[in-house]
Design a protein around this motif. Structure first.
Motif, PDB file in Angstrom:
ATOM      1  N   LYS A  48      20.748  19.562  55.703  1.00 48.72           N
ATOM      2  CA  LYS A  48      20.259  20.930  55.499  1.00 48.72           C
ATOM      3  C   LYS A  48      18.799  21.050  55.919  1.00 48.72           C
ATOM      4  CE  LYS A  48      23.456  21.985  51.775  1.00 48.72           C
ATOM      5  NZ  LYS A  48      23.630  22.242  50.348  1.00 48.72           N
ATOM      6  N   ARG A  49      17.990  20.034  55.580  1.00 44.29           N
ATOM      7  CA  ARG A  49      16.577  20.039  56.004  1.00 44.29           C
ATOM      8  C   ARG A  49      16.468  19.997  57.521  1.00 44.29           C
ATOM      9  NH1 ARG A  49      15.925  16.923  51.346  1.00 44.29           N
ATOM     10  NH2 ARG A  49      16.249  14.977  52.489  1.00 44.29           N
ATOM     11  N   ASN A  50      17.302  19.176  58.165  1.00 41.16           N
ATOM     12  CA  ASN A  50      17.289  19.090  59.633  1.00 41.16           C
ATOM     13  C   ASN A  50      17.669  20.425  60.264  1.00 41.16           C
ATOM     14  OD1 ASN A  50      16.508  16.395  59.696  1.00 41.16           O
ATOM     15  ND2 ASN A  50      18.616  15.651  59.724  1.00 41.16           N
ATOM     16  N   TYR A  51      18.655  21.110  59.680  1.00 39.23           N
ATOM     17  CA  TYR A  51      19.076  22.424  60.168  1.00 39.23           C
ATOM     18  C   TYR A  51      17.924  23.422  60.066  1.00 39.23           C
ATOM     19  CZ  TYR A  51      21.310  26.999  60.204  1.00 39.23           C
ATOM     20  OH  TYR A  51      21.623  28.297  60.485  1.00 39.23           O
ATOM     21  N   ILE A  52      17.294  23.473  58.904  1.00 35.22           N
ATOM     22  CA  ILE A  52      16.192  24.416  58.681  1.00 35.22           C
ATOM     23  C   ILE A  52      15.030  24.123  59.617  1.00 35.22           C
ATOM     24  CG2 ILE A  52      14.440  25.131  56.998  1.00 35.22           C
ATOM     25  CD1 ILE A  52      16.664  24.719  54.834  1.00 35.22           C
ATOM     26  N   LYS A  53      14.714  22.850  59.780  1.00 35.75           N
ATOM     27  CA  LYS A  53      13.617  22.450  60.666  1.00 35.75           C
ATOM     28  C   LYS A  53      13.914  22.851  62.116  1.00 35.75           C
ATOM     29  CE  LYS A  53      11.083  18.358  62.151  1.00 35.75           C
ATOM     30  NZ  LYS A  53      11.003  16.893  62.075  1.00 35.75           N
ATOM     31  N   PHE A  54      15.152  22.621  62.568  1.00 32.69           N
ATOM     32  CA  PHE A  54      15.519  22.969  63.946  1.00 32.69           C
ATOM     33  C   PHE A  54      15.488  24.480  64.148  1.00 32.69           C
ATOM     34  CE2 PHE A  54      18.769  23.837  67.252  1.00 32.69           C
ATOM     35  CZ  PHE A  54      18.121  23.219  68.310  1.00 32.69           C
ATOM     36  N   ARG A  55      16.021  25.235  63.192  1.00 36.29           N
ATOM     37  CA  ARG A  55      16.027  26.695  63.299  1.00 36.29           C
ATOM     38  C   ARG A  55      14.606  27.251  63.342  1.00 36.29           C
ATOM     39  NH1 ARG A  55      15.764  31.025  60.197  1.00 36.29           N
ATOM     40  NH2 ARG A  55      16.977  32.837  60.779  1.00 36.29           N
ATOM     41  N   LYS A  56      13.713  26.720  62.494  1.00 36.76           N
ATOM     42  CA  LYS A  56      12.318  27.154  62.516  1.00 36.76           C
ATOM     43  C   LYS A  56      11.654  26.802  63.838  1.00 36.76           C
ATOM     44  CE  LYS A  56      11.322  27.254  57.593  1.00 36.76           C
ATOM     45  NZ  LYS A  56      10.499  26.728  56.505  1.00 36.76           N
ATOM     46  N   HIS A  57      12.018  25.646  64.405  1.00 33.65           N
ATOM     47  CA  HIS A  57      11.472  25.241  65.708  1.00 33.65           C
ATOM     48  C   HIS A  57      11.896  26.239  66.794  1.00 33.65           C
ATOM     49  CE1 HIS A  57      10.086  22.620  68.912  1.00 33.65           C
ATOM     50  NE2 HIS A  57      11.248  22.818  69.501  1.00 33.65           N
ATOM     51  N   LEU A  58      13.155  26.677  66.748  1.00 35.94           N
ATOM     52  CA  LEU A  58      13.635  27.661  67.732  1.00 35.94           C
ATOM     53  C   LEU A  58      12.838  28.955  67.633  1.00 35.94           C
ATOM     54  CD1 LEU A  58      17.522  27.290  67.461  1.00 35.94           C
ATOM     55  CD2 LEU A  58      16.021  26.429  69.276  1.00 35.94           C
ATOM     56  N   ILE A  59      12.685  29.475  66.436  1.00 28.64           N
ATOM     57  CA  ILE A  59      11.978  30.745  66.229  1.00 28.64           C
ATOM     58  C   ILE A  59      10.520  30.617  66.640  1.00 28.64           C
ATOM     59  CG2 ILE A  59      11.236  32.391  64.472  1.00 28.64           C
ATOM     60  CD1 ILE A  59      13.950  31.725  63.050  1.00 28.64           C
ATOM     61  N   LYS A  60       9.892  29.514  66.278  1.00 28.59           N
ATOM     62  CA  LYS A  60       8.492  29.278  66.629  1.00 28.59           C
ATOM     63  C   LYS A  60       8.296  29.239  68.146  1.00 28.59           C
ATOM     64  CE  LYS A  60       5.088  25.623  66.330  1.00 28.59           C
ATOM     65  NZ  LYS A  60       4.902  24.235  65.934  1.00 28.59           N
ATOM     66  N   ASN A  61       9.331  28.811  68.879  1.00 28.18           N
ATOM     67  CA  ASN A  61       9.239  28.687  70.323  1.00 28.18           C
ATOM     68  C   ASN A  61       9.853  29.858  71.073  1.00 28.18           C
ATOM     69  OD1 ASN A  61       7.998  25.954  71.119  1.00 28.18           O
ATOM     70  ND2 ASN A  61       9.271  25.512  69.338  1.00 28.18           N
TER      71      ASN A  61
END
Length: 106
Positions: A22-35
């Motif tokens: 779940k942490r990996n999912y949240i981190k990846f999703r935030k990375h997408l939005i940030k980029n």
């Protein structure tokens, strides 16, 4: 350098069973939005890029920041192809009454 606008469509299916997943999912999703990616549908994101060079750079960045597990797919299409997308909407229903439908009983 000529500009050939393109759309990057990113599809992902990540496991979310354990807390670490779940942490990996949240981190990846935030990375997408940030980029600069925005959500089209759940687990489908899109980003506008200027040309294939920028698209390759974004793909390299995603490769470096991908979660350890799961499936991530990328499709790059031209802006002209993206504009031809057909959007089909179903009816939405709600349990909430709008103000015109409410009746006040005294």
């Amino acid at each position: 350098m000529s500009y050939r606008y393109m759309r990057m469509l990113l599809f992902f299916d990540l496991p979310m069973i354990t807390n670490e997943e779940k942490r990996n999912y949240i981190k990846f999703r935030k990375h997408l939005i940030k980029n600069g990616f925005f959500m089209l549908q759940e687990s489908v994101y899109c980003k506008l890029v200027l040309n294939p060079t920028v698209a390759n750079s974004v793909m390299k960045n995603l490769e470096e920041n991908k979660p350890p597990q799961g499936l991530i797919q990328m499709l790059i299409i031209t802006e002209k192809q993206y504009e031809k997308m057909i959007i089909l909407l179903g009816e939405s229903s709600s349990e909430v009454l709008n103000t015109d439908s409410r009746m006040v009983i005294l």
